[in-house]
Design an enzyme around this catalytic site. Structure first.
Site, PDB file in Angstrom:
ATOM      1  N   ASN A  77       0.902  -1.277  -0.127  1.00  0.00           N
ATOM      2  CA  ASN A  77       0.083  -0.006   0.033  1.00  0.00           C
ATOM      3  C   ASN A  77       0.752   1.186   0.062  1.00  0.00           C
ATOM      4  O   ASN A  77       1.909   1.252   0.729  1.00  0.00           O
ATOM      5  CB  ASN A  77      -0.996  -0.107   1.272  1.00  0.00           C
ATOM      6  CG  ASN A  77      -1.899  -1.169   1.195  1.00  0.00           C
ATOM      7  OD1 ASN A  77      -1.856  -2.006   0.240  1.00  0.00           O
ATOM      8  ND2 ASN A  77      -2.714  -1.382   2.214  1.00  0.00           N
TER       9      ASN A  77
ATOM     10  N   ASP B  36      -0.670   4.271   0.664  1.00  0.00           N
ATOM     11  CA  ASP B  36      -1.606   5.159   1.452  1.00  0.00           C
ATOM     12  C   ASP B  36      -1.067   5.891   2.693  1.00  0.00           C
ATOM     13  O   ASP B  36      -1.590   6.833   3.200  1.00  0.00           O
ATOM     14  CB  ASP B  36      -3.120   4.462   1.523  1.00  0.00           C
ATOM     15  CG  ASP B  36      -3.070   3.307   2.364  1.00  0.00           C
ATOM     16  OD1 ASP B  36      -2.035   3.100   3.299  1.00  0.00           O
ATOM     17  OD2 ASP B  36      -4.049   2.741   2.119  1.00  0.00           O
TER      18      ASP B  36
ATOM     19  N   HIS C  78       5.763  -0.620  -2.674  1.00  0.00           N
ATOM     20  CA  HIS C  78       5.230   0.111  -3.920  1.00  0.00           C
ATOM     21  C   HIS C  78       5.179   1.593  -3.599  1.00  0.00           C
ATOM     22  O   HIS C  78       4.686   2.370  -4.275  1.00  0.00           O
ATOM     23  CB  HIS C  78       3.885  -0.137  -4.431  1.00  0.00           C
ATOM     24  CG  HIS C  78       3.880  -1.849  -4.882  1.00  0.00           C
ATOM     25  ND1 HIS C  78       2.530  -2.553  -4.737  1.00  0.00           N
ATOM     26  CD2 HIS C  78       4.897  -2.697  -5.288  1.00  0.00           C
ATOM     27  CE1 HIS C  78       3.040  -3.751  -5.379  1.00  0.00           C
ATOM     28  NE2 HIS C  78       4.165  -3.633  -5.594  1.00  0.00           N
TER      29      HIS C  78
ATOM     30  N   CYS D 240      11.805  13.734  -8.087  1.00  0.00           N
ATOM     31  CA  CYS D 240      12.295  14.565  -9.192  1.00  0.00           C
ATOM     32  C   CYS D 240      12.742  13.811 -10.153  1.00  0.00           C
ATOM     33  O   CYS D 240      13.645  12.874  -9.906  1.00  0.00           O
ATOM     34  CB  CYS D 240      13.310  15.703  -8.921  1.00  0.00           C
ATOM     35  SG  CYS D 240      13.741  16.678 -10.240  1.00  0.00           S
TER      36      CYS D 240
ATOM     37  N   CYS E  94      16.615  15.718 -10.825  1.00  0.00           N
ATOM     38  CA  CYS E  94      17.829  15.455 -10.090  1.00  0.00           C
ATOM     39  C   CYS E  94      17.797  14.357  -9.224  1.00  0.00           C
ATOM     40  O   CYS E  94      18.667  14.136  -8.332  1.00  0.00           O
ATOM     41  CB  CYS E  94      17.998  16.693  -9.394  1.00  0.00           C
ATOM     42  SG  CYS E  94      16.587  17.166  -8.158  1.00  0.00           S
TER      43      CYS E  94
ATOM     44  N   GLU F  10     -12.449 -12.740   0.260  1.00  0.00           N
ATOM     45  CA  GLU F  10     -12.430 -13.801  -0.785  1.00  0.00           C
ATOM     46  C   GLU F  10     -11.263 -14.722  -0.934  1.00  0.00           C
ATOM     47  O   GLU F  10     -10.179 -14.551  -0.119  1.00  0.00           O
ATOM     48  CB  GLU F  10     -12.530 -12.851  -1.961  1.00  0.00           C
ATOM     49  CG  GLU F  10     -13.765 -12.145  -2.305  1.00  0.00           C
ATOM     50  CD  GLU F  10     -13.622 -11.322  -3.392  1.00  0.00           C
ATOM     51  OE1 GLU F  10     -12.946 -11.632  -4.297  1.00  0.00           O
ATOM     52  OE2 GLU F  10     -14.720 -10.136  -3.358  1.00  0.00           O
TER      53      GLU F  10
ATOM     54  N   ALA G 219     -10.714  -7.795   7.242  1.00  0.00           N
ATOM     55  CA  ALA G 219      -9.719  -7.394   8.102  1.00  0.00           C
ATOM     56  C   ALA G 219      -9.873  -6.588   9.629  1.00  0.00           C
ATOM     57  O   ALA G 219      -9.317  -7.128  10.606  1.00  0.00           O
ATOM     58  CB  ALA G 219      -8.440  -6.642   7.350  1.00  0.00           C
TER      59      ALA G 219
HETATM   60  P1  OAD Z   1      -6.062  -5.804  -4.772  1.00  0.00           P
HETATM   61  O1  OAD Z   1      -7.186  -4.750  -4.948  1.00  0.00           O
HETATM   62  O2  OAD Z   1      -5.812  -6.659  -5.877  1.00  0.00           O
HETATM   63  O3  OAD Z   1      -6.945  -7.016  -3.932  1.00  0.00           O
HETATM   64  C1  OAD Z   1      -7.379  -6.495  -2.660  1.00  0.00           C
HETATM   65  C2  OAD Z   1      -7.821  -7.664  -1.830  1.00  0.00           C
HETATM   66  O4  OAD Z   1      -8.152  -7.293  -0.430  1.00  0.00           O
HETATM   67  C3  OAD Z   1      -8.824  -8.697  -2.504  1.00  0.00           C
HETATM   68  O5  OAD Z   1      -8.294  -9.814  -2.665  1.00  0.00           O
HETATM   69  C4  OAD Z   1     -10.019  -8.569  -1.789  1.00  0.00           C
HETATM   70  O6  OAD Z   1     -10.623  -9.487  -1.750  1.00  0.00           O
HETATM   71  C5  OAD Z   1      -9.320  -8.110  -0.327  1.00  0.00           C
HETATM   72  N1  OAD Z   1     -10.523  -7.119   0.528  1.00  0.00           N
HETATM   73  C6  OAD Z   1     -11.273  -6.186   0.196  1.00  0.00           C
HETATM   74  N2  OAD Z   1     -11.721  -5.741   1.281  1.00  0.00           N
HETATM   75  C7  OAD Z   1     -11.241  -6.400   2.210  1.00  0.00           C
HETATM   76  C8  OAD Z   1     -11.507  -6.099   3.815  1.00  0.00           C
HETATM   77  N3  OAD Z   1     -12.153  -5.386   4.370  1.00  0.00           N
HETATM   78  N4  OAD Z   1     -10.620  -7.027   4.624  1.00  0.00           N
HETATM   79  C9  OAD Z   1      -9.773  -7.948   3.985  1.00  0.00           C
HETATM   80  N5  OAD Z   1      -9.587  -8.102   2.652  1.00  0.00           N
HETATM   81  C10 OAD Z   1     -10.165  -7.504   1.816  1.00  0.00           C
HETATM   82  O7  OAD Z   1      -4.942  -4.878  -4.059  1.00  0.00           O
HETATM   83  P2  OAD Z   1      -3.572  -5.523  -3.862  1.00  0.00           P
HETATM   84  O8  OAD Z   1      -3.198  -7.221  -3.630  1.00  0.00           O
HETATM   85  O9  OAD Z   1      -2.863  -4.861  -2.553  1.00  0.00           O
HETATM   86  O10 OAD Z   1       0.453  -1.867  -7.288  1.00  0.00           O
HETATM   87  O11 OAD Z   1      -2.755  -5.141  -5.223  1.00  0.00           O
HETATM   88  C11 OAD Z   1      -1.651  -5.426  -5.371  1.00  0.00           C
HETATM   89  C12 OAD Z   1      -0.977  -4.025  -6.297  1.00  0.00           C
HETATM   90  O12 OAD Z   1      -1.800  -4.110  -7.620  1.00  0.00           O
HETATM   91  C13 OAD Z   1      -1.151  -2.681  -5.699  1.00  0.00           C
HETATM   92  O13 OAD Z   1      -0.290  -2.333  -4.676  1.00  0.00           O
HETATM   93  C14 OAD Z   1      -1.065  -1.727  -6.679  1.00  0.00           C
HETATM   94  C15 OAD Z   1      -2.122  -2.603  -7.735  1.00  0.00           C
HETATM   95  O14 OAD Z   1      -2.006  -2.386  -9.122  1.00  0.00           O
HETATM   96  C16 OAD Z   1       0.778  -0.850  -8.081  1.00  0.00           C
HETATM   97  O15 OAD Z   1       0.012   0.094  -8.377  1.00  0.00           O
HETATM   98  C17 OAD Z   1       2.162  -1.263  -8.684  1.00  0.00           C
END
Ligand code: OAD
Length: 239
Positions: free
Chosen positions: A101, A103, A118, A126, A129, A214, A230
């Site tokens: 994340n 964020d 990430h 920049c 530079c 899921e 979570a």
């Molecule tokens: P995803 O959006 O691919 O996956 C989010 C996961 O969280 C899914 O498996 C959902 O089922 C689960 N989920 C949703 N709500 C939830 C909750 N309340 N509690 C528990 N689980 C929950 O996100 P990431 O796996 O983080 O990269 O994605 C990986 C990377 O893909 C990101 O860092 C980003 C993205 O493109 C870049 O931008 C390089």
């Protein structure tokens, strides 16, 4: 497949713990995930917004998207899952938080050092530079932003097709390989190399506990696949 009570015991007994988080841990804070229902990649195309090529082609468009996400994230607060991880960190002798994340909600919850695979949406870099600095202004006053040297600034995040920050994946692998428990929270585990940490930890004999609403590609291979939010499950796990 172990249940919550068993997973809780493993976590409580472990002295070396690694945690891998993804967008799902911030979903209950109001930050959209990328995949699944309401996911950002349903509405937007990653190749138009999250690649070096997209930025070269239209830096303003890319910055508009990041500015928009900064607005959403800027209003979000850490939830019970982020907070429970801070408690876990306090209790464990060896603890590594690896996050995909950008964020900054782990920081805001009070987590210590993290491996931000990430990058960080609250940092700028920049393109000329190489300077790297924090910027929490929401909205940004001028798009695209520039560096003091006059060069074009880019978000301090990793885009598709870019390498992860130097040495960070090695450190993450080391932590996942040495851990007695790897807790995998809210990630679809489809983006590599981050996703490779799950099989990596299993080969290193860690118990892998997945928390997700899921199933993922790894659910059948982990030691405990806990289904639910979570914000509810992580505080129960950490106890
Ligand atoms: P995803 O959006 O691919 O996956 C989010 C996961 O969280 C899914 O498996 C959902 O089922 C689960 N989920 C949703 N709500 C939830 C909750 N309340 N509690 C528990 N689980 C929950 O996100 P990431 O796996 O983080 O990269 O994605 C990986 C990377 O893909 C990101 O860092 C980003 C993205 O493109 C870049 O931008 C390089």
């Amino acid at each position: 497949m172990a249940d919550l009570a068993q997973a809780r015991e493993w976590l409580s007994a472990a002295t070396r713990v690694a945690v891998l988080t993804g967008a799902g841990i911030s979903a209950e804070s109001g930050v959209p995930t990328f995949r699944g229902e309401g996911g950002l990649w349903k509405e937007y195309k990653p190749e138009e917004l999250a690649t070096p090529e997209a930025f070269l082609k239209d830096p303003r468009l890319v910055w508009e998207w990041y500015n928009y996400r900064r607005e959403i994230i800027g209003k979000a607060l850490p939830n019970a899952a982020h907070k429970a991880l801070v408690q876990l960190e306090i209790r464990k002798r060896e603890y590594t938080l690896i996050t995909q994340n950008v964020d900054g909600l782990h920081d805001r919850a009070g987590s210590g050092r993290q491996l931000k695979l990430h990058g960080d949406i609250w940092r700028m870099r920049c393109t000329q530079c190489g300077a790297n600095w924090p910027d929490r202004r929401v909205p940004l006053p001028k798009l695209p932003p520039h560096c003091a040297c006059g060069g074009l600034a880019r978000p301090g995040v990793v885009w598709f097709g870019e390498p992860l920050p130097d040495g960070m994946m090695k450190e993450a692998e080391h932590a996942a390989g040495a851990a007695e428990v790897l807790l995998v929270i809210g990630t679809s585990a489809v983006v590599y190399p981050a996703a490779s940490l799950v099989p990596y930890a299993r080969h290193g004999d860690a118990k892998v506990i997945e928390v997700n609403t899921e199933d993922t590609q790894f659910s059948k291979d982990v030691d405990a696949a806990l289904r639910g939010k979570a914000g509810e499950l992580v505080p129960q796990l950490v106890g």
